[in-house]
Design an enzyme around this catalytic site. Sequence first.
Site, PDB file in Angstrom:
ATOM      1  N   TYR A   4     -10.115   9.032  12.750  1.00 59.45           N
ATOM      2  CA  TYR A   4      -9.206   7.896  12.648  1.00 59.45           C
ATOM      3  C   TYR A   4      -9.949   6.562  12.657  1.00 59.45           C
ATOM      4  O   TYR A   4     -10.733   6.285  13.558  1.00 59.45           O
ATOM      5  CB  TYR A   4      -8.219   7.951  13.820  1.00 59.45           C
ATOM      6  CG  TYR A   4      -7.584   6.647  14.180  1.00 59.45           C
ATOM      7  CD1 TYR A   4      -6.853   5.948  13.228  1.00 59.45           C
ATOM      8  CD2 TYR A   4      -7.706   6.122  15.452  1.00 59.45           C
ATOM      9  CE1 TYR A   4      -6.271   4.744  13.541  1.00 59.45           C
ATOM     10  CE2 TYR A   4      -7.117   4.918  15.779  1.00 59.45           C
ATOM     11  CZ  TYR A   4      -6.405   4.239  14.822  1.00 59.45           C
ATOM     12  OH  TYR A   4      -5.827   3.051  15.140  1.00 59.45           O
ATOM     13  N   GLU A   9      -9.068 -11.515   9.046  1.00 60.34           N
ATOM     14  CA  GLU A   9      -9.645 -10.200   8.743  1.00 60.34           C
ATOM     15  C   GLU A   9     -10.234 -10.228   7.336  1.00 60.34           C
ATOM     16  O   GLU A   9      -9.621 -10.749   6.403  1.00 60.34           O
ATOM     17  CB  GLU A   9      -8.529  -9.144   8.818  1.00 60.34           C
ATOM     18  CG  GLU A   9      -9.000  -7.735   8.522  1.00 60.34           C
ATOM     19  CD  GLU A   9      -7.851  -6.726   8.605  1.00 60.34           C
ATOM     20  OE1 GLU A   9      -6.696  -7.127   8.358  1.00 60.34           O
ATOM     21  OE2 GLU A   9      -8.116  -5.562   8.916  1.00 60.34           O
ATOM     22  N   ARG A  59     -14.459  -5.669  14.423  1.00 61.29           N
ATOM     23  CA  ARG A  59     -13.464  -4.700  14.876  1.00 61.29           C
ATOM     24  C   ARG A  59     -14.167  -3.360  15.091  1.00 61.29           C
ATOM     25  O   ARG A  59     -14.980  -2.942  14.252  1.00 61.29           O
ATOM     26  CB  ARG A  59     -12.365  -4.536  13.822  1.00 61.29           C
ATOM     27  CG  ARG A  59     -11.242  -3.623  14.277  1.00 61.29           C
ATOM     28  CD  ARG A  59     -10.167  -3.477  13.215  1.00 61.29           C
ATOM     29  NE  ARG A  59     -10.313  -2.235  12.480  1.00 61.29           N
ATOM     30  CZ  ARG A  59      -9.326  -1.655  11.803  1.00 61.29           C
ATOM     31  NH1 ARG A  59      -8.131  -2.215  11.750  1.00 61.29           N
ATOM     32  NH2 ARG A  59      -9.541  -0.538  11.149  1.00 61.29           N
ATOM     33  N   ASP A 110      -7.910  -1.989  16.868  1.00 68.97           N
ATOM     34  CA  ASP A 110      -6.592  -1.775  16.265  1.00 68.97           C
ATOM     35  C   ASP A 110      -5.998  -0.463  16.778  1.00 68.97           C
ATOM     36  O   ASP A 110      -6.613   0.596  16.621  1.00 68.97           O
ATOM     37  CB  ASP A 110      -6.744  -1.720  14.739  1.00 68.97           C
ATOM     38  CG  ASP A 110      -5.423  -1.805  14.002  1.00 68.97           C
ATOM     39  OD1 ASP A 110      -4.376  -1.625  14.644  1.00 68.97           O
ATOM     40  OD2 ASP A 110      -5.452  -2.061  12.782  1.00 68.97           O
ATOM     41  N   HIS A 113     -14.921  -4.685   9.814  1.00 65.74           N
ATOM     42  CA  HIS A 113     -14.559  -3.401  10.426  1.00 65.74           C
ATOM     43  C   HIS A 113     -15.792  -2.536  10.620  1.00 65.74           C
ATOM     44  O   HIS A 113     -16.322  -1.989   9.657  1.00 65.74           O
ATOM     45  CB  HIS A 113     -13.638  -2.616   9.502  1.00 65.74           C
ATOM     46  CG  HIS A 113     -12.274  -3.192   9.359  1.00 65.74           C
ATOM     47  ND1 HIS A 113     -11.214  -2.423   8.944  1.00 65.74           N
ATOM     48  CD2 HIS A 113     -11.782  -4.429   9.560  1.00 65.74           C
ATOM     49  CE1 HIS A 113     -10.117  -3.182   8.898  1.00 65.74           C
ATOM     50  NE2 HIS A 113     -10.439  -4.409   9.270  1.00 65.74           N
ATOM     51  N   GLU A 162      -4.887  -4.879  18.801  1.00 65.77           N
ATOM     52  CA  GLU A 162      -3.913  -5.036  17.720  1.00 65.77           C
ATOM     53  C   GLU A 162      -2.901  -3.890  17.684  1.00 65.77           C
ATOM     54  O   GLU A 162      -3.267  -2.733  17.893  1.00 65.77           O
ATOM     55  CB  GLU A 162      -4.685  -5.078  16.388  1.00 65.77           C
ATOM     56  CG  GLU A 162      -3.793  -5.144  15.166  1.00 65.77           C
ATOM     57  CD  GLU A 162      -4.581  -5.053  13.872  1.00 65.77           C
ATOM     58  OE1 GLU A 162      -5.819  -5.212  13.908  1.00 65.77           O
ATOM     59  OE2 GLU A 162      -3.963  -4.817  12.836  1.00 65.77           O
ATOM     60  N   ASN A 210       0.818  -1.223   0.000  1.00 60.77           N
ATOM     61  CA  ASN A 210       0.000   0.000   0.000  1.00 60.77           C
ATOM     62  C   ASN A 210       0.852   1.275   0.000  1.00 60.77           C
ATOM     63  O   ASN A 210       1.643   1.496   0.914  1.00 60.77           O
ATOM     64  CB  ASN A 210      -0.902  -0.034   1.236  1.00 60.77           C
ATOM     65  CG  ASN A 210      -2.075   0.926   1.132  1.00 60.77           C
ATOM     66  OD1 ASN A 210      -2.287   1.549   0.100  1.00 60.77           O
ATOM     67  ND2 ASN A 210      -2.835   1.032   2.209  1.00 60.77           N
ATOM     68  N   ASP A 266      -6.224  -3.572   0.979  1.00 64.79           N
ATOM     69  CA  ASP A 266      -4.962  -3.408   0.252  1.00 64.79           C
ATOM     70  C   ASP A 266      -4.245  -4.742   0.022  1.00 64.79           C
ATOM     71  O   ASP A 266      -3.164  -4.761  -0.577  1.00 64.79           O
ATOM     72  CB  ASP A 266      -4.040  -2.349   0.888  1.00 64.79           C
ATOM     73  CG  ASP A 266      -3.932  -2.410   2.398  1.00 64.79           C
ATOM     74  OD1 ASP A 266      -4.873  -1.983   3.096  1.00 64.79           O
ATOM     75  OD2 ASP A 266      -2.898  -2.882   2.886  1.00 64.79           O
ATOM     76  N   HIS A 323      -3.534 -10.728   8.144  1.00 59.69           N
ATOM     77  CA  HIS A 323      -3.925  -9.391   7.680  1.00 59.69           C
ATOM     78  C   HIS A 323      -4.741  -9.496   6.390  1.00 59.69           C
ATOM     79  O   HIS A 323      -4.295 -10.126   5.435  1.00 59.69           O
ATOM     80  CB  HIS A 323      -2.628  -8.605   7.415  1.00 59.69           C
ATOM     81  CG  HIS A 323      -2.790  -7.145   7.244  1.00 59.69           C
ATOM     82  ND1 HIS A 323      -1.960  -6.410   6.435  1.00 59.69           N
ATOM     83  CD2 HIS A 323      -3.654  -6.269   7.795  1.00 59.69           C
ATOM     84  CE1 HIS A 323      -2.311  -5.139   6.499  1.00 59.69           C
ATOM     85  NE2 HIS A 323      -3.335  -5.018   7.319  1.00 59.69           N
ATOM     86  N   ARG A 379      -0.111 -11.293  13.007  1.00 60.53           N
ATOM     87  CA  ARG A 379      -0.942 -10.506  12.087  1.00 60.53           C
ATOM     88  C   ARG A 379      -0.378 -10.393  10.679  1.00 60.53           C
ATOM     89  O   ARG A 379      -0.925  -9.646   9.847  1.00 60.53           O
ATOM     90  CB  ARG A 379      -1.107  -9.094  12.665  1.00 60.53           C
ATOM     91  CG  ARG A 379      -2.136  -8.992  13.716  1.00 60.53           C
ATOM     92  CD  ARG A 379      -3.536  -9.110  13.132  1.00 60.53           C
ATOM     93  NE  ARG A 379      -3.959  -7.922  12.439  1.00 60.53           N
ATOM     94  CZ  ARG A 379      -4.751  -7.912  11.375  1.00 60.53           C
ATOM     95  NH1 ARG A 379      -5.185  -9.027  10.849  1.00 60.53           N
ATOM     96  NH2 ARG A 379      -5.108  -6.775  10.817  1.00 60.53           N
ATOM     97  N   HIS A 429      -2.933   0.663  15.795  1.00 66.62           N
ATOM     98  CA  HIS A 429      -2.060   1.213  14.749  1.00 66.62           C
ATOM     99  C   HIS A 429      -0.751   1.798  15.285  1.00 66.62           C
ATOM    100  O   HIS A 429      -0.319   2.874  14.857  1.00 66.62           O
ATOM    101  CB  HIS A 429      -2.818   2.290  13.955  1.00 66.62           C
ATOM    102  CG  HIS A 429      -3.567   1.720  12.795  1.00 66.62           C
ATOM    103  ND1 HIS A 429      -4.941   1.697  12.729  1.00 66.62           N
ATOM    104  CD2 HIS A 429      -3.140   1.140  11.658  1.00 66.62           C
ATOM    105  CE1 HIS A 429      -5.332   1.134  11.612  1.00 66.62           C
ATOM    106  NE2 HIS A 429      -4.251   0.777  10.932  1.00 66.62           N
ATOM    107  N   TRP A 467       1.456   6.295  12.535  1.00 61.93           N
ATOM    108  CA  TRP A 467       0.090   6.165  12.012  1.00 61.93           C
ATOM    109  C   TRP A 467      -0.373   4.740  12.188  1.00 61.93           C
ATOM    110  O   TRP A 467       0.281   3.822  11.775  1.00 61.93           O
ATOM    111  CB  TRP A 467       0.003   6.545  10.535  1.00 61.93           C
ATOM    112  CG  TRP A 467      -1.417   6.609  10.138  1.00 61.93           C
ATOM    113  CD1 TRP A 467      -2.260   7.655  10.340  1.00 61.93           C
ATOM    114  CD2 TRP A 467      -2.191   5.566   9.514  1.00 61.93           C
ATOM    115  NE1 TRP A 467      -3.521   7.336   9.908  1.00 61.93           N
ATOM    116  CE2 TRP A 467      -3.511   6.061   9.409  1.00 61.93           C
ATOM    117  CE3 TRP A 467      -1.917   4.272   9.093  1.00 61.93           C
ATOM    118  CZ2 TRP A 467      -4.558   5.319   8.863  1.00 61.93           C
ATOM    119  CZ3 TRP A 467      -2.940   3.526   8.553  1.00 61.93           C
ATOM    120  CH2 TRP A 467      -4.247   4.054   8.430  1.00 61.93           C
ATOM    121  N   GLU A 494       1.269  -6.742  11.249  1.00 57.60           N
ATOM    122  CA  GLU A 494       0.924  -6.519   9.836  1.00 57.60           C
ATOM    123  C   GLU A 494       2.024  -5.786   9.074  1.00 57.60           C
ATOM    124  O   GLU A 494       2.079  -5.886   7.857  1.00 57.60           O
ATOM    125  CB  GLU A 494      -0.404  -5.772   9.709  1.00 57.60           C
ATOM    126  CG  GLU A 494      -0.327  -4.322  10.143  1.00 57.60           C
ATOM    127  CD  GLU A 494      -1.647  -3.594  10.016  1.00 57.60           C
ATOM    128  OE1 GLU A 494      -2.680  -4.165  10.386  1.00 57.60           O
ATOM    129  OE2 GLU A 494      -1.639  -2.445   9.550  1.00 57.60           O
TER     130      GLU A 494
END
Length: 409
Positions: free
Chosen positions: A159, A346, A147, A217, A122, A243, A37, A323, A319, A290, A219, A409, A269
């Site tokens: 977010y 997922e 999730r 998650d 999600h 996560e 991605n 993407d 994962h 993940r 992140h 991020w 991930e």
Amino acid sequence: MKIATVDVVVCSPDRNFVTLRVTTEDGLVGLGDGTLNGRELAVASYLRDHVAPLLVGRDAHAVEDTWQFLYRSGYWRRGPVTMAAIAAVDVALWDLKAQAAGMPLYQLLGGASRTGIMAYGHASGRDTAELFDSIRQHLEAGYRSIRVQTSVPGINAVYGVAAQPSSEGKRYDYEPAQRTPLPAEEDWDTRAYLRHLPSVFEAVRGEFGPELPLLHDGHHRMTPIQAARLGKDLEPYDLFWLEDCTPAENQEALRLVRAHTTTPLAIGEVFNTVWDYQTLIREQLIDYVRSAVTHTGGITAMRKLLDFAAQYQIKSGIHGPTDISPVGMAAALHLDLAIHNFGIQEYMRHGALTDEVFRQSFTFDDGYLHPGNEPGLGVTLDQAAADRFPYQPAYLPFNRLKDGTVHDW
Ligand code: GCO
Ligand code: MG
């Protein structure tokens, strides 16, 4: 089964994908996913300019030997670009081998260890009402594990919240919403997030009861001590997992988190080899792996990683955002079905345009995925459809704190 041609298809139906197509002298076509991605063209060049010339004339059956050759002969090891490129080759060769055998790939991996693959979707919302609607829509669409992400009061960026509507309601998908030539800037405040999130899970448990498996998650946005606190605060809500609570390239950091909370932890991930997990697995600092098949060297490497994890009762949580292309998704599903230490998969649905380019045989029924029983991966690529969707530059967003500091991020 000699390899005759190798070509790379970069297309952008709904979002960008990098697909490797390996054709044998007998005319079999194997597909592999190398989508990274926001850095897609780096993998495409790695494959086109450095890997494709090495493959022509090789025995397509030599999957392990080809993996070792690509990993070791390049001299430079690991890294997301290299490992996504190796994954694309590896999955294409497994696809060919299974087609040649006339079997779905999972049969070559040992056969089915279960009847279906539990998937999570999600759900997200800017506030509780929107979040509840999203959870209900996901339940109606068949998801049995969810999730949960919401906006945080005091932070402008939404977010983790769906960027655009889809047929099943709001869908969390930063692309194509962020199809901009430069990355969009978002804001972040970890203290505000830590104050807010437990109340979200309290509300969700109150509305949907104790049984629904819930995931979240982080992140990579927390320090170890912040992650420890969040894990503790979320314990009453019985998460399936938390996560990416910290940027876990510092594997030792997870010792601190683990010492403070029984909330199950999922990580990886952004990892790309077994070495990224060495301490995490050996010291049982996580509960779920993940990694994506697409970013971790393919089926060959993922199988070894998950077998290593299995010795420590650590399970898979492969994962599977949008993407990962339908090719990478199919590879994950064959592996999920075959391994013993499967945890959860997922699953974000791809858009309709993606389904025009990639014809798939996997199914999603009553919360469970299945890769189908076509020989090979069960995915084909329609080149004419792919040609209609040329590559478009697109970046993930990035974060700054209130004082302007760049944050994870
Ligand atoms: C996930 C991931 C995605 C990532 C995306 C980045 O858990 O599915 O964190 O939400 O943002 O895969 O490329
Ligand atoms: Mg994630």
